[in-house]
Design a protein around this motif. Structure first.
Motif, mmCIF file in Angstrom:
data_model
loop_
_atom_site.group_PDB
_atom_site.id
_atom_site.type_symbol
_atom_site.label_atom_id
_atom_site.label_comp_id
_atom_site.label_asym_id
_atom_site.label_seq_id
_atom_site.Cartn_x
_atom_site.Cartn_y
_atom_site.Cartn_z
ATOM 1 N N LEU A 128 0.817 -1.227 0.000
ATOM 2 C CA LEU A 128 0.000 0.000 0.000
ATOM 3 C C LEU A 128 0.846 1.269 0.000
ATOM 4 O O LEU A 128 0.389 2.323 -0.444
ATOM 5 C CB LEU A 128 -0.926 0.004 1.222
ATOM 6 C CG LEU A 128 -1.971 -1.105 1.250
ATOM 7 C CD1 LEU A 128 -2.662 -1.144 2.602
ATOM 8 C CD2 LEU A 128 -3.007 -0.902 0.144
ATOM 9 N N ALA A 129 2.070 1.160 0.526
ATOM 10 C CA ALA A 129 2.933 2.343 0.615
ATOM 11 C C ALA A 129 3.530 2.652 -0.759
ATOM 12 O O ALA A 129 3.693 1.744 -1.580
ATOM 13 C CB ALA A 129 4.057 2.060 1.615
ATOM 14 N N PRO A 130 3.847 3.919 -1.047
ATOM 15 C CA PRO A 130 3.704 5.076 -0.175
ATOM 16 C C PRO A 130 2.375 5.810 -0.353
ATOM 17 O O PRO A 130 2.107 6.759 0.348
ATOM 18 C CB PRO A 130 4.866 5.968 -0.618
ATOM 19 C CG PRO A 130 4.975 5.702 -2.092
ATOM 20 C CD PRO A 130 4.591 4.242 -2.276
ATOM 21 N N ARG A 131 1.533 5.329 -1.323
ATOM 22 C CA ARG A 131 0.275 6.043 -1.595
ATOM 23 C C ARG A 131 -0.593 6.121 -0.327
ATOM 24 O O ARG A 131 -1.220 7.134 -0.050
ATOM 25 C CB ARG A 131 -0.467 5.316 -2.717
ATOM 26 C CG ARG A 131 -1.924 5.707 -2.913
ATOM 27 C CD ARG A 131 -2.098 7.123 -3.449
ATOM 28 N NE ARG A 131 -3.503 7.488 -3.523
ATOM 29 C CZ ARG A 131 -4.241 7.908 -2.497
ATOM 30 N NH1 ARG A 131 -3.691 7.989 -1.291
ATOM 31 N NH2 ARG A 131 -5.508 8.232 -2.657
ATOM 32 N N TYR A 132 -0.612 5.007 0.424
ATOM 33 C CA TYR A 132 -1.404 4.984 1.659
ATOM 34 C C TYR A 132 -0.465 4.913 2.851
ATOM 35 O O TYR A 132 0.360 3.998 2.945
ATOM 36 C CB TYR A 132 -2.352 3.773 1.665
ATOM 37 C CG TYR A 132 -3.354 3.829 0.548
ATOM 38 C CD1 TYR A 132 -4.562 4.497 0.701
ATOM 39 C CD2 TYR A 132 -3.068 3.250 -0.683
ATOM 40 C CE1 TYR A 132 -5.469 4.581 -0.345
ATOM 41 C CE2 TYR A 132 -3.974 3.325 -1.736
ATOM 42 C CZ TYR A 132 -5.165 3.988 -1.556
ATOM 43 O OH TYR A 132 -6.067 4.076 -2.596
ATOM 44 N N ARG A 133 -0.609 5.891 3.727
ATOM 45 C CA ARG A 133 0.240 5.918 4.931
ATOM 46 C C ARG A 133 -0.437 5.043 5.995
ATOM 47 O O ARG A 133 -1.531 5.340 6.445
ATOM 48 C CB ARG A 133 0.389 7.365 5.416
ATOM 49 C CG ARG A 133 1.079 8.278 4.403
ATOM 50 C CD ARG A 133 0.891 9.728 4.743
ATOM 51 N NE ARG A 133 -0.532 10.108 4.773
ATOM 52 C CZ ARG A 133 -0.995 11.282 5.178
ATOM 53 N NH1 ARG A 133 -0.152 12.207 5.604
ATOM 54 N NH2 ARG A 133 -2.289 11.530 5.174
ATOM 55 N N ASP A 150 -3.399 7.285 6.892
ATOM 56 C CA ASP A 150 -4.588 7.002 6.082
ATOM 57 C C ASP A 150 -5.292 5.734 6.580
ATOM 58 O O ASP A 150 -6.503 5.724 6.758
ATOM 59 C CB ASP A 150 -4.186 6.806 4.609
ATOM 60 C CG ASP A 150 -3.569 8.065 4.016
ATOM 61 O OD1 ASP A 150 -4.136 9.148 4.237
ATOM 62 O OD2 ASP A 150 -2.520 7.957 3.361
ATOM 63 N N ARG A 181 -8.148 -0.502 -0.635
ATOM 64 C CA ARG A 181 -8.144 0.766 -1.391
ATOM 65 C C ARG A 181 -9.578 1.228 -1.641
ATOM 66 O O ARG A 181 -9.883 2.409 -1.535
ATOM 67 C CB ARG A 181 -7.411 0.580 -2.730
ATOM 68 C CG ARG A 181 -5.909 0.407 -2.580
ATOM 69 C CD ARG A 181 -5.225 0.356 -3.952
ATOM 70 N NE ARG A 181 -3.895 -0.192 -3.839
ATOM 71 C CZ ARG A 181 -3.545 -1.431 -4.227
ATOM 72 N NH1 ARG A 181 -4.427 -2.233 -4.792
ATOM 73 N NH2 ARG A 181 -2.293 -1.843 -4.072
ATOM 74 N N SER A 218 -11.322 4.742 -0.500
ATOM 75 C CA SER A 218 -11.875 5.718 -1.460
ATOM 76 C C SER A 218 -13.343 5.998 -1.174
ATOM 77 O O SER A 218 -13.857 7.047 -1.513
ATOM 78 C CB SER A 218 -11.680 5.232 -2.884
ATOM 79 O OG SER A 218 -12.401 4.051 -3.082
#
Ligand SMILES: Nc1nc2c(ncn2[C@@H]2O[C@H](COP(=O)(O)OP(=O)(O)OP(=O)(O)O)[C@@H](O)[C@H]2O)c(=O)[nH]1
Ligand SMILES: [Mg+2]
Length: 216
Positions: A53-58, A111, A210, A214
């Motif tokens: 998931l990183a780095p888009r989702y912290r 996130d 994800r 969203s």
């Protein structure tokens, strides 16, 4: 004669859970309560999921265990904030413990928060911690009869991960029995067959996460 009645011993607990949720909502955090029997692969799953998931989702993790910081140490090299919560004798995380865990995190910089509950198929299911979603793991060595035997764990699940599918060949395991039992209990939660150790099936799980983020 005056009779004292405790109407809802869970009221204070639920109020604390609501407060946790409010704090996380205010910071834009989506929290996933991860539940299963001991050893089903919760920590292994998180070890593999966070890099996907990183780095888009912290991501961050609160991890509950009676004793030791072993799980936190395993997760410690992933670059995500990790807080170990030791419950002592407690067989589940409580919303008050999670509130203390939230105090250790910079919520505005997170996130997705994973809350790895104490390994136990009964008690953790009874406590709302303030999470937004519940992920329940069932590993193949536990047996294919567990959904019907532990309905309180599986009924409120938002997603169910059938883990350790690499062992299907050496076990007498009937995945269809799991699906049949779930069809009577919980038709809402998708069943994701995966192997956290090898990473097989984890893209489907990451996709589910994800989508939940969203939607928020
Ligand atoms: N064969 C196989 N073993 C796995 C898999 N995932 C995890 N394991 C093993 O299962 C054991 C327990 O995994 P953990 O991730 O520690 O399980 P846990 O649910 O976090 O355990 P507790 O925190 O103690 O409740 C470890 O030895 C893992 O290597 C898998 O997909 N296949
Ligand atoms: Mg663990």
């Amino acid at each position: 004669m005056k009779i004292n009645v405790v109407k809802n011993v869970m009221e204070a607990s639920d109020a604390m859970a609501d407060e946790n949720r409010r704090r996380m909502d205010a910071a834009g955090v989506v929290a996933i309560n991860v539940l299963s029997a001991p050893g089903s692969g919760k920590t292994t799953l998180l070890e593999k999921t966070i890099p996907l998931l990183a780095p888009r989702y912290r991501c961050a993790v609160l991890v509950g265990d009676l004793q030791t910081t072993r799980d936190a140490e395993r997760l410690g090299d992933l670059g995500a904030p990790i807080t170990q919560i030791n419950t002592g004798r407690g067989c589940h995380l409580s919303p008050a413990e999670v509130a203390e865990g939230l105090d250790t995190l910079e919520l505005d910089k997170i996130d997705l928060l994973f809350i790895e509950n104490v390994g136990n198929m009964v008690c953790p299911a009874a406590f709302d911690l303030g999470e937004h979603f519940r992920a329940v793991l069932l590993s193949t060595p536990e047996g294919d009869d567990k959904v019907a035997k532990y309905p309180t764990l599986f009924q409120p699940a938002d997603v169910i991960l059938l883990t350790k599918i690499d062992l299907l060949d050496v076990l007498e395991y009937d995945s269809q029995r799991v699906r049949d039992d779930l069809s009577k209990l919980n038709t809402r939660a998708p069943l994701i067959e995966c192997c956290p150790l090898s990473g097989a099936g984890l893209e489907e799980w990451a996709g589910w996460l994800r989508e939940r983020f969203s939607e928020k």
